[in-house]
Design an enzyme around this catalytic site. Structure first.
Site, PDB file in Angstrom:
ATOM      1  N   ALA A  34      60.132  48.613  35.547  1.00  0.00           N
ATOM      2  CA  ALA A  34      60.304  47.984  36.865  1.00  0.00           C
ATOM      3  C   ALA A  34      61.695  47.380  37.057  1.00  0.00           C
ATOM      4  CB  ALA A  34      59.232  46.928  37.135  1.00  0.00           C
ATOM      5  N   SER A  38      64.542  54.376  37.497  1.00  0.00           N
ATOM      6  CA  SER A  38      64.214  55.644  38.162  1.00  0.00           C
ATOM      7  C   SER A  38      64.687  55.658  39.610  1.00  0.00           C
ATOM      8  CB  SER A  38      62.706  55.902  38.100  1.00  0.00           C
ATOM      9  OG  SER A  38      62.300  56.123  36.767  1.00  0.00           O
ATOM     10  N   SER A 102      66.047  58.608  32.614  1.00  0.00           N
ATOM     11  CA  SER A 102      65.513  57.313  33.031  1.00  0.00           C
ATOM     12  C   SER A 102      64.357  56.941  32.110  1.00  0.00           C
ATOM     13  CB  SER A 102      65.056  57.401  34.491  1.00  0.00           C
ATOM     14  OG  SER A 102      64.446  56.204  34.892  1.00  0.00           O
TER      15      SER A 102
END
Length: 210
Positions: A34, A38, A102
């Protein structure tokens, strides 16, 4: 390593770069779940493609649906997860594609292994090593936990997820990343611009907008 195998040489990386009109490299995003890895990587891929530069994003979750679907989240499996993706990213970069990865990649040793794999790519040839650019998405865990788009931190706090980075498993921040972005202080567009400006300044990309 298996015996009875032989490495078959092909075009030099320099030749491929010249034919394709760009340099291949790996841009390795690392950071907490989080943190925005990405999101920024996807925006960067789109921007590079718009500029006429071949790029491809390898995402931590997506890769676990196929290549790494046999791996869990123990330290050993995390090590193997990163080893495999480093090899795949190197292949993309060797083809003169900009590989964007990522992955949380929480351990310094694993990221160093990925870096060294790229550094060793010139062994036995006249090619230069494949560039490896570590991008640290530096976000406080409190911010990442507040975002929690998948509800993973909440589950980890409740003990429903074992070995969750930042809660029940460590995250080892990079000591000397090439680039540091802070998605809680800058917009996605600003983060992408920061990375592109760095790549330009280092002579790794030349903009060829359509």
């Amino acid at each position: 390593m298996a015996s009875n195998i032989t490495w078959h040489p092909s075009l030099s990386r320099k030749e491929r770069n010249e034919y394709r009109g760009q340099k291949g490299m790996t841009i390795w995003f690392t950071g907490l779940s989080a943190s925005g890895k990405s999101t920024v990587a996807t925006a960067l891929e789109q921007h590079l493609l718009h500029l006429g530069l071949a790029s491809y994003r390898l995402d931590g979750d997506n890769v676990r649906f196929g290549l790494n679907k046999d791996l869990g989240f123990s330290e050993k499996d995390r090590n193997e997860n990163i080893r495999r993706i480093a090899e795949v990213a190197k292949l993309f970069a060797d083809s003169s594609t900009i590989a964007l990865t990522s992955f949380i990649s929480p351990y310094k040793a694993d990221r160093q292994t990925a870096r060294e794999l790229h550094a060793a790519s010139a062994a036995g040839s006249t090619d230069e090593p494949i560039p490896f650019i570590e991008v640290y998405v530096d976000v406080p865990i409190a911010v990442a936990e507040q975002r929690d788009p998948k509800g993973l931190y909440k589950k980890a706090r409740a003990g429903e997820i074992k070995d969750f980075t930042g809660i029940s498993a460590p995250y080892e921040a990079p000591d000397h990343p090439e680039i540091v972005i802070k998605t809680h202080e800058s917009s996605v567009e600003e983060c992408v611009a920061q990375i592109v400006e760095w790549l330009q300044a280092k002579g790794l990309i030349e903009l060829k907008s359509k």
